[in-house]
Design a protein around this motif. Structure first.
Motif, mmCIF file in Angstrom:
data_model
loop_
_atom_site.group_PDB
_atom_site.id
_atom_site.type_symbol
_atom_site.label_atom_id
_atom_site.label_comp_id
_atom_site.label_asym_id
_atom_site.label_seq_id
_atom_site.Cartn_x
_atom_site.Cartn_y
_atom_site.Cartn_z
ATOM 1 N N GLU A 53 0.851 -1.298 -0.032
ATOM 2 C CA GLU A 53 -0.059 -0.053 0.051
ATOM 3 C C GLU A 53 0.788 1.437 0.155
ATOM 4 O O GLU A 53 0.677 2.113 -0.622
ATOM 5 N N HIS A 54 1.930 1.072 0.744
ATOM 6 C CA HIS A 54 2.878 2.362 0.911
ATOM 7 C C HIS A 54 3.372 2.594 -0.804
ATOM 8 O O HIS A 54 3.639 3.823 -1.053
ATOM 9 N N ALA A 55 3.902 1.545 -1.263
ATOM 10 C CA ALA A 55 4.364 1.568 -2.710
ATOM 11 C C ALA A 55 3.340 2.199 -3.366
ATOM 12 O O ALA A 55 3.642 3.274 -4.504
ATOM 13 N N ALA A 56 2.158 1.668 -3.440
ATOM 14 C CA ALA A 56 1.069 2.058 -4.427
ATOM 15 C C ALA A 56 0.577 3.757 -4.132
ATOM 16 O O ALA A 56 0.428 4.563 -5.042
ATOM 17 N N LYS A 57 1.036 4.157 -2.785
ATOM 18 C CA LYS A 57 0.490 5.484 -2.303
ATOM 19 C C LYS A 57 1.670 6.421 -3.081
ATOM 20 O O LYS A 57 1.496 7.581 -3.602
ATOM 21 N N TYR A 58 2.743 5.931 -2.957
ATOM 22 C CA TYR A 58 4.104 6.651 -3.532
ATOM 23 C C TYR A 58 3.801 6.724 -5.111
ATOM 24 O O TYR A 58 4.000 8.009 -5.646
#
Length: 276
Positions: A15-20
């Motif tokens: 999820e963190h990578a997707a938000k990035y």
């Protein structure tokens, strides 16, 4: 249109990578994000019981697919809160994640894969993050690995780490130009060896290859290569490290567990693995 493929497994890492990726797309127009989840069930799971004596039935599979599609939609809504103008597609496949990635790349032109790397003490560890180097080796397109502490910053300063050996064979100029030409950046080339070990002919080739980007050259003789790169990136406040995972063992092992703490946990800087 440029397309970013973001494999997700509903972990905090993914999820963190997707938000990035959503924040990155906010700075540019004409970008599409694909949220890809893979749900693979082998034939053995449908005929043999698990340790809990449970057999995967058609009803269970259908329920799991429904839940995963809902989770993808939920993540999509979160990304739209970050970038309301984003073009986001959700995709659920019934293959393994690696096969799903390769098939999607073969199906359409993908410019970049964005994945997250696991934290040192991750309570919600990502299978995708654990296999970051495997994905990067199988992928014919660049892979951006986002460490858990990395928050998106406008890319202004980029570090290209290399060792000034066989530069014609190792540096994928087409991919490098494609990445660097999209940003007004300051390029710092870090030779991960001392000046005494530089081949003058190779150095000349490299200077000629990169002259359009007006790079500044630096040298590191740190006894620990990865620590040397991380220390330099922090000192220069760079927003991106570019690595070339081709023939050199320390780049081949760049994201293995043994060194991931040094580059992706202790550093806030995302790592771009360029391919030919």
């Amino acid at each position: 249109m440029s397309t970013y493929l973001i494999p997700v497994d509903f972990s905090k890492t993914a999820e963190h990578a997707a938000k990035y990726a959503a924040k990155l797309s906010r700075t540019m127009s004409g970008y599409k994000l694909i949220l890809l989840n893979a749900y693979y069930v082998s034939e053995y799971e449908t005929i043999l019981p698990t340790l809990d004596f449970v057999i995967t039935t058609d009803a269970h599979i259908a329920e799991e697919i429904h839940n995963r599609l809902e989770a993808l939609e939920k993540l999509k809504r979160k990304l739209l809160e970050i970038n309301p103008e984003a073009d986001i597609e959700i995709s659920l496949t019934r293959e393994t994640i690696l096969r799903s990635i390769v098939e999607r790349i073969n199906k359409e032109e993908i410019d970049l894969i964005i994945i997250g790397s696991n934290g040192k003490k991750a309570k919600d560890e990502s299978d995708i993050g654990s296999n970051a180097i495997t994905i990067s080796k199988a992928s014919p397109v660049p892979v951006l690995v986002v460490p858990p502490k990395a928050d998106y910053q406008s890319i202004r300063k980029v570090i290209l780490a290399c060792d000034f050996k066989k530069v014609k064979e190792v540096i994928p100029m087409h991919s490098l130009r494609n990445i660097l030409s999209k940003h007004a950046i300051e390029l710092l080339v870090l030779n991960i060896d001392s000046k005494d070990n530089i081949d003058s002919e190779e150095q000349h080739f490299l200077h000629d290859m990169l002259k359009d980007f007006s790079p500044v050259y630096h040298y590191s003789d740190h006894p620990d290569t990865i620590k040397g790169i991380v220390k330099f990136a922090k000192a220069e406040e760079a927003q991106l490290i570019i690595a070339l995972p081709k023939k050199y063992s320390f780049f081949q092992s760049l994201l293995h567990e043994s060194v991931s703490q040094k580059l992706t946990i202790k550093s806030h800087v995302p790592v771009l693995l360029l391919k030919d």
